[in-house]
Design a protein around this motif. Structure first.
Motif, PDB file in Angstrom:
ATOM      1  N   GLY A  82       0.970  -0.937  -0.237  1.00 37.51           N
ATOM      2  CA  GLY A  82       0.069  -0.291  -0.064  1.00 37.51           C
ATOM      3  C   GLY A  82       0.391   1.373   0.133  1.00 37.51           C
ATOM      4  N   ARG A  83       2.204   1.083   0.728  1.00 30.30           N
ATOM      5  CA  ARG A  83       2.891   2.384   1.052  1.00 30.30           C
ATOM      6  C   ARG A  83       3.420   2.777  -0.428  1.00 30.30           C
ATOM      7  NH1 ARG A  83       4.620   5.190   4.613  1.00 30.30           N
ATOM      8  NH2 ARG A  83       3.220   4.383   6.557  1.00 30.30           N
ATOM      9  N   LEU A  84       3.833   1.545  -0.982  1.00 34.29           N
ATOM     10  CA  LEU A  84       4.592   1.571  -2.561  1.00 34.29           C
ATOM     11  C   LEU A  84       3.304   2.989  -3.276  1.00 34.29           C
ATOM     12  CD1 LEU A  84       6.302  -1.868  -3.255  1.00 34.29           C
ATOM     13  CD2 LEU A  84       7.293   0.185  -2.583  1.00 34.29           C
ATOM     14  N   LEU A  85       2.945   1.666  -3.558  1.00 31.31           N
ATOM     15  CA  LEU A  85       1.539   2.781  -4.355  1.00 31.31           C
ATOM     16  C   LEU A  85       1.176   4.052  -4.100  1.00 31.31           C
ATOM     17  CD1 LEU A  85      -1.552  -0.158  -3.956  1.00 31.31           C
ATOM     18  CD2 LEU A  85       0.344  -0.057  -5.842  1.00 31.31           C
ATOM     19  N   ILE A  86       1.294   4.451  -2.935  1.00 29.20           N
ATOM     20  CA  ILE A  86       0.367   5.811  -2.181  1.00 29.20           C
ATOM     21  C   ILE A  86       2.429   6.466  -2.489  1.00 29.20           C
ATOM     22  CG2 ILE A  86       0.663   7.507  -0.552  1.00 29.20           C
ATOM     23  CD1 ILE A  86      -1.605   6.248  -1.090  1.00 29.20           C
ATOM     24  N   ILE A  89       2.445   7.068  -6.871  1.00 31.44           N
ATOM     25  CA  ILE A  89       1.415   8.647  -7.419  1.00 31.44           C
ATOM     26  C   ILE A  89       1.858   9.833  -6.178  1.00 31.44           C
ATOM     27  CG2 ILE A  89      -1.347   9.354  -5.975  1.00 31.44           C
ATOM     28  CD1 ILE A  89      -1.850   6.289  -5.704  1.00 31.44           C
ATOM     29  N   VAL A  90       2.287   9.105  -5.048  1.00 28.42           N
ATOM     30  CA  VAL A  90       3.179  11.111  -5.208  1.00 28.42           C
ATOM     31  C   VAL A  90       4.534  11.944  -5.825  1.00 28.42           C
ATOM     32  CG1 VAL A  90       4.208  12.028  -2.665  1.00 28.42           C
ATOM     33  CG2 VAL A  90       2.228  11.105  -2.457  1.00 28.42           C
ATOM     34  N   ASP A  91       5.200  10.689  -6.486  1.00 26.58           N
ATOM     35  CA  ASP A  91       5.610  10.968  -7.345  1.00 26.58           C
ATOM     36  C   ASP A  91       5.404  11.167  -8.445  1.00 26.58           C
ATOM     37  OD1 ASP A  91       7.637   9.753  -5.454  1.00 26.58           O
ATOM     38  OD2 ASP A  91       8.291   7.371  -6.707  1.00 26.58           O
ATOM     39  N   TYR A  92       4.750  10.521  -9.104  1.00 24.44           N
ATOM     40  CA  TYR A  92       3.944  10.769 -10.140  1.00 24.44           C
ATOM     41  C   TYR A  92       3.450  12.165  -9.730  1.00 24.44           C
ATOM     42  CZ  TYR A  92       0.233  11.742 -13.917  1.00 24.44           C
ATOM     43  OH  TYR A  92      -1.107  12.029 -14.595  1.00 24.44           O
ATOM     44  N   CYS A  93       2.740  13.285  -8.895  1.00 21.31           N
ATOM     45  CA  CYS A  93       2.107  14.180  -8.296  1.00 21.31           C
ATOM     46  C   CYS A  93       3.386  15.361  -8.730  1.00 21.31           C
ATOM     47  CB  CYS A  93       1.629  14.093  -7.071  1.00 21.31           C
ATOM     48  SG  CYS A  93       0.344  13.761  -7.153  1.00 21.31           S
ATOM     49  N   GLU A  94       4.157  14.690  -8.222  1.00 23.12           N
ATOM     50  CA  GLU A  94       5.308  15.495  -7.949  1.00 23.12           C
ATOM     51  C   GLU A  94       6.342  15.630  -9.543  1.00 23.12           C
ATOM     52  OE1 GLU A  94       8.220  14.078  -5.022  1.00 23.12           O
ATOM     53  OE2 GLU A  94       6.653  14.513  -3.010  1.00 23.12           O
ATOM     54  N   GLY A 120       1.440  12.286   5.152  1.00 18.90           N
ATOM     55  CA  GLY A 120       1.059  13.835   5.286  1.00 18.90           C
ATOM     56  C   GLY A 120      -0.078  13.430   4.268  1.00 18.90           C
ATOM     57  N   PHE A 121      -1.423  13.041   4.558  1.00 19.02           N
ATOM     58  CA  PHE A 121      -2.809  13.321   4.781  1.00 19.02           C
ATOM     59  C   PHE A 121      -3.670  13.787   5.110  1.00 19.02           C
ATOM     60  CE2 PHE A 121      -2.109  10.435   0.918  1.00 19.02           C
ATOM     61  CZ  PHE A 121      -3.219  10.454   0.031  1.00 19.02           C
ATOM     62  N   ASN A 122      -3.938  14.539   5.525  1.00 23.81           N
ATOM     63  CA  ASN A 122      -5.332  15.114   6.613  1.00 23.81           C
ATOM     64  C   ASN A 122      -6.239  15.046   6.320  1.00 23.81           C
ATOM     65  OD1 ASN A 122      -3.237  16.477   8.619  1.00 23.81           O
ATOM     66  ND2 ASN A 122      -2.414  17.890   6.867  1.00 23.81           N
ATOM     67  N   VAL A 123      -7.200  14.889   7.594  1.00 19.75           N
ATOM     68  CA  VAL A 123      -8.424  14.795   7.403  1.00 19.75           C
ATOM     69  C   VAL A 123      -9.341  16.106   6.936  1.00 19.75           C
ATOM     70  CG1 VAL A 123     -10.597  13.954   8.504  1.00 19.75           C
ATOM     71  CG2 VAL A 123      -8.877  12.743   8.649  1.00 19.75           C
ATOM     72  N   ILE A 124     -10.317  16.741   5.844  1.00 17.76           N
ATOM     73  CA  ILE A 124     -10.295  17.704   5.667  1.00 17.76           C
ATOM     74  C   ILE A 124     -12.010  17.860   6.234  1.00 17.76           C
ATOM     75  CG2 ILE A 124     -11.339  19.307   3.636  1.00 17.76           C
ATOM     76  CD1 ILE A 124      -7.807  18.794   4.894  1.00 17.76           C
ATOM     77  N   GLU A 125     -13.244  16.867   6.019  1.00 11.03           N
ATOM     78  CA  GLU A 125     -14.797  16.885   6.380  1.00 11.03           C
ATOM     79  C   GLU A 125     -15.045  15.211   6.243  1.00 11.03           C
ATOM     80  OE1 GLU A 125     -18.584  17.631   3.736  1.00 11.03           O
ATOM     81  OE2 GLU A 125     -16.248  18.620   3.266  1.00 11.03           O
ATOM     82  N   CYS A 144      -6.920  14.604   2.495  1.00 10.66           N
ATOM     83  CA  CYS A 144      -6.006  16.084   1.398  1.00 10.66           C
ATOM     84  C   CYS A 144      -4.926  15.450   2.174  1.00 10.66           C
ATOM     85  CB  CYS A 144      -6.901  16.933   1.029  1.00 10.66           C
ATOM     86  SG  CYS A 144      -5.840  17.753   0.332  1.00 10.66           S
ATOM     87  N   LEU A 145      -4.166  15.153   0.831  1.00  9.11           N
ATOM     88  CA  LEU A 145      -2.176  15.916   0.467  1.00  9.11           C
ATOM     89  C   LEU A 145      -2.192  16.652   0.214  1.00  9.11           C
ATOM     90  CD1 LEU A 145       0.266  14.650   1.768  1.00  9.11           C
ATOM     91  CD2 LEU A 145       0.248  13.563  -0.722  1.00  9.11           C
ATOM     92  N   GLN A 146      -1.372  17.800   1.192  1.00  7.73           N
ATOM     93  CA  GLN A 146      -0.500  19.071   0.118  1.00  7.73           C
ATOM     94  C   GLN A 146       0.674  18.291  -0.512  1.00  7.73           C
ATOM     95  OE1 GLN A 146      -2.204  21.776  -0.509  1.00  7.73           O
ATOM     96  NE2 GLN A 146      -3.747  20.904   0.653  1.00  7.73           N
TER      97      GLN A 146
END
Length: 150
Positions: A82-86, A89-94, A120-125, A144-146
């Motif tokens: 799961g961490r590899l998948l996340i 995704i984060v690398d793709y975003c960067e 680093g995700f935070n609960v928004i709602e 959401c992750l900034q």
């Protein structure tokens, strides 16, 4: 075993659909799943030619990405896939100047929530009574992750 991220397409969608069905209490129909393999969505599975460990489906709109679905084969959970998948995704975003990553998760899925928060995700709602479960309705946490650029 050498693991890689392999695009999930209409040609190999049976792999992802199987993983989706095994991991979801209320899986999507095959049509909905297959519709999520074309623009503006994109998807990858983690595995090898003989083993499929996990997958994700995401949608990019301008500088935001929404993780529509993500999962790891039940017998493989807790091994870092799961961490590899996340991280993928984060690398793709960067690399693609995406500033925010959004997802929603069942409030009872503490393992996933812990993983997301550790990245680093935070609960928004909270969406009350969003998911249907075996014991009635369940809340969804919107997270959401900034993404920071180097």
């Amino acid at each position: 075993m050498s693991l890689e991220f392999i695009p999930l397409t209409s040609e190999n969608s049976a792999i992802g659909f199987e993983l989706h069905n095994l991991g979801q209490p209320n899986p999507w129909s095959r049509k909905i799943f297959d519709d999520c393999l074309s623009q503006p969505y994109f998807a990858f599975y983690l595995g090898s030619t003989s083993q499929y460990l996990g997958y994700f489906i995401a949608m990019q709109v301008v500088d935001e990405l929404t993780i529509m679905d993500i999962g790891v084969r039940k017998v493989e959970r807790g091994r870092g896939y799961g961490r590899l998948l996340i991280n993928y995704i984060v690398d793709y975003c960067e690399k693609n100047n995406i500033q925010q990553v959004w997802l929603e998760v069942r409030q009872s899925n503490t393992a996933a929530i812990n993983l997301y928060e550790s990245v680093g995700f935070n609960v928004i709602e909270t969406r009350h009574d969003y998911y249907v479960g075996a014991n009635g309705k369940e809340d969804a946490l919107i997270m959401c992750l900034q993404v920071c650029f180097n």
